[in-house]
Design a protein around this motif. Structure first.
Motif, PDB file in Angstrom:
ATOM      1  N   CYS A 142       0.839  -1.202   0.000  1.00  0.00           N
ATOM      2  CA  CYS A 142       0.000   0.000   0.000  1.00  0.00           C
ATOM      3  C   CYS A 142       0.876   1.256   0.000  1.00  0.00           C
ATOM      4  N   ALA A 143       0.483   2.225  -0.805  1.00  0.00           N
ATOM      5  CA  ALA A 143       1.265   3.463  -0.926  1.00  0.00           C
ATOM      6  C   ALA A 143       1.116   4.317   0.324  1.00  0.00           C
ATOM      7  N   THR A 144       2.167   5.085   0.626  1.00  0.00           N
ATOM      8  CA  THR A 144       2.135   5.979   1.784  1.00  0.00           C
ATOM      9  C   THR A 144       2.290   7.426   1.335  1.00  0.00           C
ATOM     10  N   ARG A 145       2.044   8.335   2.278  1.00  0.00           N
ATOM     11  CA  ARG A 145       2.250   9.764   2.006  1.00  0.00           C
ATOM     12  C   ARG A 145       2.857  10.404   3.246  1.00  0.00           C
ATOM     13  N   ALA A 205      -1.735   6.448   1.919  1.00  0.00           N
ATOM     14  CA  ALA A 205      -2.419   7.280   0.940  1.00  0.00           C
ATOM     15  C   ALA A 205      -3.795   6.654   0.712  1.00  0.00           C
ATOM     16  N   LEU A 206      -4.849   7.391   1.058  1.00  0.00           N
ATOM     17  CA  LEU A 206      -6.214   6.853   0.967  1.00  0.00           C
ATOM     18  C   LEU A 206      -7.071   7.772   0.109  1.00  0.00           C
ATOM     19  N   ASP A 207      -8.050   7.183  -0.576  1.00  0.00           N
ATOM     20  CA  ASP A 207      -8.963   8.039  -1.321  1.00  0.00           C
ATOM     21  C   ASP A 207     -10.109   8.484  -0.399  1.00  0.00           C
ATOM     22  N   ALA A 208     -11.060   9.215  -0.962  1.00  0.00           N
ATOM     23  CA  ALA A 208     -12.122   9.802  -0.144  1.00  0.00           C
ATOM     24  C   ALA A 208     -12.989   8.736   0.512  1.00  0.00           C
ATOM     25  N   GLU A 209     -12.934   7.504   0.008  1.00  0.00           N
ATOM     26  CA  GLU A 209     -13.745   6.430   0.598  1.00  0.00           C
ATOM     27  C   GLU A 209     -12.882   5.412   1.327  1.00  0.00           C
ATOM     28  N   GLN A 210     -11.676   5.825   1.723  1.00  0.00           N
ATOM     29  CA  GLN A 210     -10.784   5.040   2.592  1.00  0.00           C
ATOM     30  C   GLN A 210     -10.131   3.857   1.897  1.00  0.00           C
ATOM     31  N   ARG A 211     -10.069   3.896   0.550  1.00  0.00           N
ATOM     32  CA  ARG A 211      -9.370   2.830  -0.166  1.00  0.00           C
ATOM     33  C   ARG A 211      -7.865   3.075  -0.118  1.00  0.00           C
ATOM     34  N   THR A 212      -7.077   2.010   0.094  1.00  0.00           N
ATOM     35  CA  THR A 212      -5.634   2.125  -0.096  1.00  0.00           C
ATOM     36  C   THR A 212      -5.343   1.989  -1.579  1.00  0.00           C
ATOM     37  N   SER A 213      -4.070   2.012  -1.933  1.00  0.00           N
ATOM     38  CA  SER A 213      -3.698   1.868  -3.343  1.00  0.00           C
ATOM     39  C   SER A 213      -3.797   0.419  -3.813  1.00  0.00           C
ATOM     40  N   VAL A 214      -4.047  -0.520  -2.885  1.00  0.00           N
ATOM     41  CA  VAL A 214      -4.183  -1.935  -3.254  1.00  0.00           C
ATOM     42  C   VAL A 214      -5.668  -2.302  -3.251  1.00  0.00           C
ATOM     43  N   GLY A 273      -9.085  -3.857  -2.765  1.00  0.00           N
ATOM     44  CA  GLY A 273      -9.567  -4.815  -1.776  1.00  0.00           C
ATOM     45  C   GLY A 273      -9.052  -4.559  -0.373  1.00  0.00           C
ATOM     46  N   ILE A 274      -8.106  -3.640  -0.229  1.00  0.00           N
ATOM     47  CA  ILE A 274      -7.566  -3.291   1.095  1.00  0.00           C
ATOM     48  C   ILE A 274      -7.965  -1.852   1.414  1.00  0.00           C
ATOM     49  N   TRP A 275      -8.583  -1.682   2.584  1.00  0.00           N
ATOM     50  CA  TRP A 275      -9.091  -0.385   3.016  1.00  0.00           C
ATOM     51  C   TRP A 275      -8.435  -0.040   4.349  1.00  0.00           C
ATOM     52  N   SER A 276      -8.519   1.213   4.719  1.00  0.00           N
ATOM     53  CA  SER A 276      -7.960   1.570   6.020  1.00  0.00           C
ATOM     54  C   SER A 276      -8.708   2.768   6.580  1.00  0.00           C
ATOM     55  N   ALA A 277      -8.737   2.864   7.908  1.00  0.00           N
ATOM     56  CA  ALA A 277      -9.437   3.969   8.567  1.00  0.00           C
ATOM     57  C   ALA A 277      -8.756   4.281   9.883  1.00  0.00           C
ATOM     58  N   GLY A 278      -8.865   5.543  10.277  1.00  0.00           N
ATOM     59  CA  GLY A 278      -8.328   5.971  11.565  1.00  0.00           C
ATOM     60  C   GLY A 278      -6.891   6.447  11.451  1.00  0.00           C
ATOM     61  N   GLU A 279      -6.098   6.196  12.507  1.00  0.00           N
ATOM     62  CA  GLU A 279      -4.758   6.778  12.611  1.00  0.00           C
ATOM     63  C   GLU A 279      -3.831   6.351  11.478  1.00  0.00           C
ATOM     64  N   THR A 280      -4.084   5.193  10.865  1.00  0.00           N
ATOM     65  CA  THR A 280      -3.227   4.737   9.768  1.00  0.00           C
ATOM     66  C   THR A 280      -3.245   5.709   8.581  1.00  0.00           C
ATOM     67  N   GLY A 281      -4.327   6.485   8.466  1.00  0.00           N
ATOM     68  CA  GLY A 281      -4.417   7.466   7.380  1.00  0.00           C
ATOM     69  C   GLY A 281      -3.859   8.821   7.790  1.00  0.00           C
ATOM     70  N   GLY A 282      -3.241   8.902   8.948  1.00  0.00           N
ATOM     71  CA  GLY A 282      -2.727  10.166   9.492  1.00  0.00           C
ATOM     72  C   GLY A 282      -3.328  10.366  10.872  1.00  0.00           C
ATOM     73  N   ILE A 283      -2.482  10.755  11.830  1.00  0.00           N
ATOM     74  CA  ILE A 283      -2.949  10.878  13.209  1.00  0.00           C
ATOM     75  C   ILE A 283      -4.039  11.936  13.285  1.00  0.00           C
ATOM     76  N   GLY A 284      -5.187  11.574  13.848  1.00  0.00           N
ATOM     77  CA  GLY A 284      -6.293  12.535  13.877  1.00  0.00           C
ATOM     78  C   GLY A 284      -7.228  12.376  15.049  1.00  0.00           C
ATOM     79  N   GLY A 285      -7.022  11.350  15.859  1.00  0.00           N
ATOM     80  CA  GLY A 285      -7.849  11.209  17.054  1.00  0.00           C
ATOM     81  C   GLY A 285      -9.055  10.303  16.873  1.00  0.00           C
ATOM     82  N   ALA A 286      -9.719  10.040  18.007  1.00  0.00           N
ATOM     83  CA  ALA A 286     -10.784   9.046  18.045  1.00  0.00           C
ATOM     84  C   ALA A 286     -12.031   9.463  17.267  1.00  0.00           C
ATOM     85  N   GLN A 287     -12.389  10.751  17.350  1.00  0.00           N
ATOM     86  CA  GLN A 287     -13.609  11.178  16.635  1.00  0.00           C
ATOM     87  C   GLN A 287     -13.485  10.941  15.143  1.00  0.00           C
TER      88      GLN A 287
END
Lengths: 468, 383
Positions: free
Chosen positions: A296-299, A309-318, A320-334
């Motif tokens: 998966c690509a990073t930024r 690196a995630l798109d607006a719907e939380q897709r990674t560059s691979v 079938g693989i998605w990601s949400a939360g701190e892995t997309g950049g530190i941002g907190g629980a909310q």
């Protein structure tokens, strides 16, 4: 396979991590009709943020230590309901060590349970959401390996899960919004906090006023912490750092110095503050190895870390693989809760509600502003003496790392590791990685840990052979 | 980094082979520059285990090269800093049954004729040499000349000791030529002029050859290594099963594995390595991990209870006949190759350095480099 879903077809979605992002994604996806497996290394849902007191401590009100506990409690209840209904298979105490492609689906390899009950588990799913969160960024300084020097997040975790204090007089230091929360929690639990030592200047926020003002809720949170400090007479020293911890059997005092804009200690400003514990942390680092292992690509992010690196719907560059939360950049629980819900909608093939997308954009902008303000200045490596251990697992000093860079031709953290063993121990560079990269004059590099956690050799040996 | 003296040779590649060439060329009085697009030991050297093996090589040119290198490594260990962790630990090859022991005996006979020390050990002696070995093997051979270095340190210390001017992080983008042949190299940072250029780019040596307008069929052969948690030093030698030798010599692209197990001074046990030709595929092969783990546990049952802390992979530079390319390229005067050492680059580096230094100075080489002629794969080798 042990403990996998009973049905023969793989579930629609496997979620790694039951913190805010993973939990929100699981209940939302199940609510939208997906069959979900939720895998988590912890014993109970909630992750690092919604941490439970250990059972048996008799804590009656864990929510007293948490901001936004109701957001968690609702989702935990929903998780239990979906579990009952067979829509979610929840697997606690499962540490996923790798995700690998398996035809048009995915296999997740995990170490399940601990001690005598430890077993290998292989899970399958058609899509994977990585909600693996983050770990604390540590910048070493002389004395940081003394007993009673703990991570700021670690101190918070000790309070939440064990209801214990690291000491009676606890200096809180480092950088980032977590420090105020930690100081407040420590003080509320009865510790004295002689000072909160913050390396950044809060005036750095001024450059990001629009992003901050669009997030009145987050500002209110900070104001609450700030006024709690005032009420308890806790000194807040901005643009200062703990540059040394003193003591023999445990920390007895710290040296605090004023910093210039690049976090270089200013001569003549050092002073000692007595204490019996130090809680120190410099923000959080996204935990990416499962994702980077899949390619998966990073930024680079504003706080000086790497995120997916995630798109607006939380897709990674691979696919079938998605990601949400701190892995997309530190941002907190909310933000993590929101992104979990967004990902669940997208994976279920539903339109993401516009309100969710708007709130996400606002919180991401806020996170970027905070990240930029607390990004470590290049001058911090000036705290390190040549005899300071940087990698504590392998006891590699700053001097040896500097030799590898200046004399032996290392130009990046990986080569420093090859030459010095820094980052080869139990923590696999989670503790020293940012520091080694800084000393190598290198930016952060994507995590390269093909095994996300130690795996019993027996588990590898007993995997089913490929092709029968 | 100064360029006060005109250069005699530019070496492309700061891995262990490039570093050893720099060391021996500088000792021969040449003015040397080393250029690499990455850091020191950034390619296959950094992914190696540091094996200096004679035991796995059948009698022939590669074994001669390995034996020459084994002696040179002993000399280097006396002059380079101790951080290279040279350890003459010896190799132990174990045979699961009488048939394989017989084959091993024949193999060792040929090696002995070439100068290898190989000592046959019965089942009881195996247990004395390696007390934690599983019951089962009927016998084996001890190879006292097998040794070990820490590969990244070895490369870095050789390079530092060479005194060469070192240009790291500078990718070579072209080979400069003139009427007389090679004139130097072009990098993103400028030009380095020299009448000789050595291609020591390892697995990427084929690309450098291409820049020079010649072909060299170097292919990557991937290997995984498992690293356990630190354990007490109970594995004393490099221990492997006899079928490893067949794997090394095989030309098959399919996954092959036979675990080589060894302890390290820092405590972790290294278990390596698989071999498969899958291009530069960096994804994790769970099957490779499974095989290594199963074979290691079969040799040393106590390892089943150890934890694997990490795994890593590398790409060995593979040439179709399993021999490296070492020496001048007749197709372009001034161009020399020193790559394609497959999994033996650490071991073969010093001898390669000596052969290349001899070729550069016109000195008589200690052994014939003819079997390693770089143009041997070309349709018209005289070209």
């Amino acid at each position: 396979m042990p403990s996998s879903a009973s049905d023969t077809a793989p579930p629609d979605l496997a979620i790694v991590g039951a913190g805010p992002a993973g939990l929100a994604a699981a209940v939302t996806a199940a609510g939208l009709g997906l069959r979900v497996t939720l895998v988590d290394a912890g014993e109970r849902p909630g992750g690092q943020y919604y941490r439970h007191p250990a059972p048996g401590l008799g804590a009656e009100r864990p929510e007293a230590l948490h901001h936004g506990w109701s957001a968690f409690a609702e989702r935990e209840a929903a998780l239990r309901a979906h579990e009952e209904a067979g829509r979610i298979t929840y697997l606690p105490a499962h540490h996923v060590w790798a995700v690998v492609p398996d035809g048009d689906a995915w296999t997740l390899h995990a170490v399940a349970g601990t001690g005598p009950d430890e077993a290998a588990a292989a899970l399958h799913a058609r899509a994977v959401l990585l909600a693996t969160g983050s770990y604390e960024r540590q910048l070493p300084f002389p004395g940081w390996t003394l007993p009673a020097v703990v991570g700021a997040g670690g101190a918070q975790a000790m309070l939440k899960s064990g209801l214990v204090l690291p000491g009676k007089r606890v200096v809180v230091a480092g950088s980032g919004p977590l420090l105020l929360a930690v100081a407040g929690s420590l003080a509320a639990a009865g510790a004295r906090v002689p000072a909160v030592v913050e390396a950044a200047a809060y005036s750095a926020y001024a450059g990001h006023l629009p992003a901050l003002l669009r997030n009145p809720g987050k500002l209110g949170e900070a104001a609450t912490y700030g006024s709690a400090l005032l009420r308890r007479h806790i000194r807040l020293l901005t643009r200062h750092a703990v540059t040394e911890a003193h003591g023999t059997d445990r920390v007895e005092a710290v040296t605090v110095a004023r910093l210039d804009r690049d976090w270089r200690p200013l001569p003549g400003t050092a002073r000692r503050i007595p204490c019996d514990a130090l809680a120190v942390g410099h923000g959080l680092v996204p935990q990416l190895e499962l994702a980077t292992g899949l390619g998966c690509a990073t930024r680079p992010t504003a706080d000086g870390t790497l995120a997916l690196a995630l798109d607006a719907e939380q897709r990674t560059s691979v696919a079938g693989i998605w990601s949400a939360g701190e892995t997309g950049g530190i941002g907190g629980a909310q933000l993590a809760l929101l992104e979990g819900e967004i990902a669940a909608h997208a994976i279920a093939g539903r339109t993401v509600p516009a309100a969710l997308a708007r709130r996400r954009a606002r919180l991401r902008a806020f996170a970027a502003a905070m990240g930029a303000a607390h990004r470590p200045g290049d001058g911090w490596t000036g705290w390190l003496r040549d005899d300071t251990d940087v990698c504590r697992c392998e006891e590699v000093t700053a001097g040896r790392i500097r030799e590898a860079v200046d004399e032996l031709g290392a130009r990046d953290a990986r080569t420093v590791k090859l030459l010095t063993r820094s980052g080869m121990g139990w923590c696999q560079g989670r503790m020293c990685g940012p520091a080694v990269a800084a000393l190598a004059g290198d930016g952060p590099a994507p995590d390269r840990r093909p095994l996300s956690c130690p795996v019993p050799l027996r588990h590898l040996a007993q995997l089913p052979p490929a092709d029968g | 980094m100064s360029k006060r003296h005109p250069l005699d040779v530019v070496i492309i590649g700061a891995g262990v082979v490039g570093a050893a060439i720099a060391y021996y060329a500088a000792r021969a009085g040449l003015s040397v520059a080393v250029v690499d697009r990455g850091p020191v030991a950034g390619g296959t050297t950094g992914a190696g285990e540091g094996n200096l093996l004679v035991s796995d090589k059948e009698a022939g040119p590669e074994l001669d090269l390995a034996l020459l290198s084994a002696g040179l490594w002993r000399e280097l260990a006396a002059v380079l800093p101790h951080e290279i962790e040279y350890e003459a630990k010896g190799g132990l090859v174990v045979a699961p049954d009488e048939a394989s022991l017989g084959a091993l005996r024949d193999f060792a006979e040929g090696q002995r004729a070439a100068g290898v020390e190989a000592v046959e050990a019965g089942a009881d002696q195996l247990r004395e040499l390696e007390p934690h070995l599983a019951p089962g093997p009927v016998g084996g051979f001890l190879y006292p000349q097998d040794a070990q270095v820490q590969p990244a340190q070895a490369a870095a210390r050789l390079l530092a000791a060479s005194g060469a001017s070192v240009h790291l992080g500078e990718e070579v983008t072209g080979i400069l030529t003139g009427p007389g042949g090679v004139r130097g190299v072009r990098t993103r940072g400028g030009e380095l002029l020299a009448p000789a250029v050595v291609n020591a780019a390892g697995t990427w040596g084929g690309r450098i050859a291409e820049l020079a307008g010649v072909s060299l069929p170097v292919l990557p052969r991937r290997g995984f290594v498992l690293v356990t948690e630190p354990l007490p030093r109970v594995v004393r030698h490099k221990v492997y099963a006899a079928d490893y030798i067949a794997d090394v010599a095989s030309g098959s692209a399919a996954l092959q594995s036979s675990a080589v197990v060894e302890g390290t001074p820092a405590g972790p046990v290294l278990i390596g390595a698989t071999r498969e030709r899958v291009g530069f595929d960096r994804s994790l092969s769970v099957e490779a991990l499974r095989r290594l783990a199963a074979q290691a546990a079969a040799l040393f049952p106590f390892l089943a209870d150890a934890r694997v802390l990490r795994t890593y992979h590398g790409f060995r530079p593979y040439l179709p006949d399993h021999l490296p390319a070492i020496g001048p390229d007749p197709r372009l005067p001034g161009l020399l190759h020193a790559c394609g050492h497959e999994g033996a680059g650490i071991g073969l580096a010093p001898a390669t350095g000596v052969l290349i230094a001899a070729a550069l100075t016109g000195a008589r080489p200690p052994l014939s480099a003819d079997p390693f002629r770089p143009a041997r794969f070309a349709a018209d080798p005289a070209g």
